[in-house]
Design a protein around this motif. Structure first.
Motif, mmCIF file in Angstrom:
data_model
loop_
_atom_site.group_PDB
_atom_site.id
_atom_site.type_symbol
_atom_site.label_atom_id
_atom_site.label_comp_id
_atom_site.label_asym_id
_atom_site.label_seq_id
_atom_site.Cartn_x
_atom_site.Cartn_y
_atom_site.Cartn_z
ATOM 1 N N ARG A 145 0.745 -1.182 0.135
ATOM 2 C CA ARG A 145 -0.054 0.055 0.041
ATOM 3 C C ARG A 145 0.729 1.220 0.008
ATOM 4 O O ARG A 145 0.526 2.236 -0.551
ATOM 5 C CB ARG A 145 -0.956 -0.104 1.202
ATOM 6 N N GLY A 148 1.473 2.068 -3.485
ATOM 7 C CA GLY A 148 0.673 2.643 -4.558
ATOM 8 C C GLY A 148 -0.391 1.607 -4.685
ATOM 9 O O GLY A 148 -1.473 1.819 -5.423
ATOM 10 N N TYR A 149 -0.420 0.378 -4.096
ATOM 11 C CA TYR A 149 -1.471 -0.532 -4.046
ATOM 12 C C TYR A 149 -2.589 -0.077 -3.642
ATOM 13 O O TYR A 149 -2.506 0.396 -2.531
ATOM 14 C CB TYR A 149 -1.175 -1.918 -3.729
ATOM 15 N N ASP A 151 -4.102 1.368 -6.183
ATOM 16 C CA ASP A 151 -4.230 2.302 -7.491
ATOM 17 C C ASP A 151 -3.254 1.794 -8.664
ATOM 18 O O ASP A 151 -3.410 2.100 -9.796
ATOM 19 C CB ASP A 151 -3.865 3.569 -6.850
ATOM 20 N N ARG A 152 -2.121 1.228 -8.273
ATOM 21 C CA ARG A 152 -1.269 0.573 -9.323
ATOM 22 C C ARG A 152 -0.786 -0.701 -8.914
ATOM 23 O O ARG A 152 -0.505 -0.921 -7.693
ATOM 24 C CB ARG A 152 -0.352 1.513 -9.783
ATOM 25 N N PRO A 153 -0.481 -1.802 -9.890
ATOM 26 C CA PRO A 153 -0.121 -2.992 -9.337
ATOM 27 C C PRO A 153 1.464 -2.695 -8.780
ATOM 28 O O PRO A 153 2.235 -1.756 -9.168
ATOM 29 C CB PRO A 153 -0.060 -3.751 -10.902
ATOM 30 N N VAL A 154 1.829 -3.852 -7.763
ATOM 31 C CA VAL A 154 3.343 -4.098 -7.367
ATOM 32 C C VAL A 154 3.569 -5.501 -7.456
ATOM 33 O O VAL A 154 2.834 -6.236 -8.141
ATOM 34 C CB VAL A 154 3.345 -3.303 -5.819
ATOM 35 N N CYS A 155 4.787 -5.690 -6.785
ATOM 36 C CA CYS A 155 5.083 -7.117 -7.221
ATOM 37 C C CYS A 155 5.953 -7.627 -5.891
ATOM 38 O O CYS A 155 6.605 -6.475 -5.212
ATOM 39 C CB CYS A 155 5.805 -7.201 -8.466
ATOM 40 N N ASP A 171 -2.039 -7.424 -8.476
ATOM 41 C CA ASP A 171 -2.802 -6.573 -9.217
ATOM 42 C C ASP A 171 -4.107 -6.623 -8.872
ATOM 43 O O ASP A 171 -4.879 -7.878 -9.051
ATOM 44 C CB ASP A 171 -2.757 -7.221 -10.572
ATOM 45 N N THR A 173 -6.789 -5.946 -10.383
ATOM 46 C CA THR A 173 -7.688 -6.287 -11.577
ATOM 47 C C THR A 173 -7.620 -7.627 -11.836
ATOM 48 O O THR A 173 -8.480 -7.920 -12.826
ATOM 49 C CB THR A 173 -7.289 -5.097 -12.631
ATOM 50 N N GLU A 211 8.039 -1.680 -6.634
ATOM 51 C CA GLU A 211 7.128 -1.362 -7.574
ATOM 52 C C GLU A 211 7.205 -1.843 -8.931
ATOM 53 O O GLU A 211 8.461 -2.622 -9.075
ATOM 54 C CB GLU A 211 7.532 0.331 -8.035
ATOM 55 N N THR A 214 7.974 -1.894 -15.848
ATOM 56 C CA THR A 214 7.178 -2.105 -17.081
ATOM 57 C C THR A 214 7.976 -1.351 -18.372
ATOM 58 O O THR A 214 8.755 -0.656 -18.200
ATOM 59 C CB THR A 214 5.803 -1.040 -17.148
#
Length: 341
Positions: A145, A148-149, A151-155, A171, A173, A211, A214
């Motif tokens: 969190r 950014g999770y 609002d955006r994927p992390v790993c 993710d 989604t 993060e 990509t």
């Protein structure tokens, strides 16, 4: 030239067949190959001139087993393939009577510790993912969190890993029904809630939550002397299957070679290395040989062995950079062997 014997560890690795073929087809001399692996079901058993089962690279007896085989088989050089073999060999490389193509143990430790790798890259001003070093489900959730999770994927992945083992994308989604019905087993994407449910509440293995880089994948492969790259080149890394890249195109990119020089100097990497980028961010530093794009006039593994044996100097290798052909393409594929039990 005098025939030589090379011991290739982890000879069940995916790149083994191409590596062994390159060492044999060197155009100069006869090469005898001794394969080792911890599994009997290793392609090296069938492609090498001799094959031996050995303990896992993490086993305290691994280096002793390799040293004994060097004496028994008359080995001239040891070429490790797996990240898991590096530390054990590095800690004992000075006790071998033959060259072991591995960096010193501190370089291996720092490269394999992904958190230390990323911290080092940030200090050097080289783009790398933002990260948190954590243990347990609660810390994973908090770190995700912070980064950014949802609002955006992390790993996340283990602090020490190899070959994408343990890597997962978090993710929000992710469509679990689509994964179930349309994707192969082993998808790397999941929701944070699923990861938290599977991990221990506290403790457990150290993980990196970071993060998600990509963009296109590129790598730099080469031979280093502990201060700079002696010979090497960048390439693309494409068409992933089962966690492995299957398609590569060599590049002419001085900027990437400069990044490699800075990393090699900082970590004092020797012999073979592989540096991976996603987009503009460096995500992996592997102080070992990786998939090579071969040319008829540039056989990187064989040149690395000759260098370790003192048969060719760095001043002779550096001019060979001009031989790298940008656009040279490699396509990996699956093959199989048959035999009667």
């Amino acid at each position: 030239m005098k025939p030589i014997t090379i011991l290739v560890s982890a000879s069940g690795a995916p790149g083994t067949a191409a590596l062994l073929r390159a060492l044999r087809q060197n155009g100069e001399r006869e090469v005898r190959l001794v394969g080792t692996d911890m599994s009997e079901r290793s392609v090296g058993r069938h492609l090498c001139d001799a094959f031996h089962l050995v303990p896992a690279g993490s086993d305290p007896g691994f280096a002793d087993a390799i040293r004994e085989l060097c004496e028994r088989e008359g080995v001239d050089a040891v070429l490790p393939q797996s990240s898991f073999d590096l530390q054990g060999l590095a800690e004992h490389r000075d006790s071998f009577d033959v060259p072991v193509l591995v960096s010193r143990h501190d370089a291996i430790r720092r490269s394999n510790d992904k958190a230390e790798t990323y911290a080092l890259l940030h200090r050097l001003g080289i783009p790398a993912p933002e990260f948190r070093r954590v243990r347990g489900a609660a810390e994973v959730e908090s770190a995700a969190r912070e980064l950014g999770y949802p609002d955006r994927p992390v790993c996340f992945k283990p602090v020490f890993s190899s070959g994408s083992r343990g890597f997962r994308v978090l993710d929000p989604t992710v469509d679990r029904a689509h994964q179930l019905l349309h994707e192969r087993p082993g998808s790397v994407a999941m929701r944070l809630e699923e990861a938290v449910e599977l991990l221990p509440d506290e403790g457990g293995p150290e993980l990196l939550v970071m993060e998600l880089a990509t963009g296109g994948e590129r790598t730099i492969d080469g031979i280093a002397d502990g201060r700079a790259v002696v010979l090497g080149h960048p390439k693309t890394r494409e068409s992933m299957r089962a966690g492995l890249a299957m398609y590569f195109v060599t590049l002419d990119d001085p900027g990437l070679m400069d990044i490699a020089d800075r990393i090699v100097a900082e970590l004092a990497i020797e012999h073979f290395f592989n540096i991976q980028l996603v987009g503009e961010q460096v995500i992996e530093i592997n102080p070992r040989i990786s998939t090579v794009v071969y040319q008829e006039d540039l056989n990187l593994p064989y040149l690395g062995v000759k260098r370790a044996l003192g048969e060719i100097g760095d001043d002779e290798l550096r001019p060979l950079r001009a031989h790298v052909r940008a656009g040279r393409t490699a396509l990996r594929y699956f093959d199989q062997l048959e035999w009667d039990a």
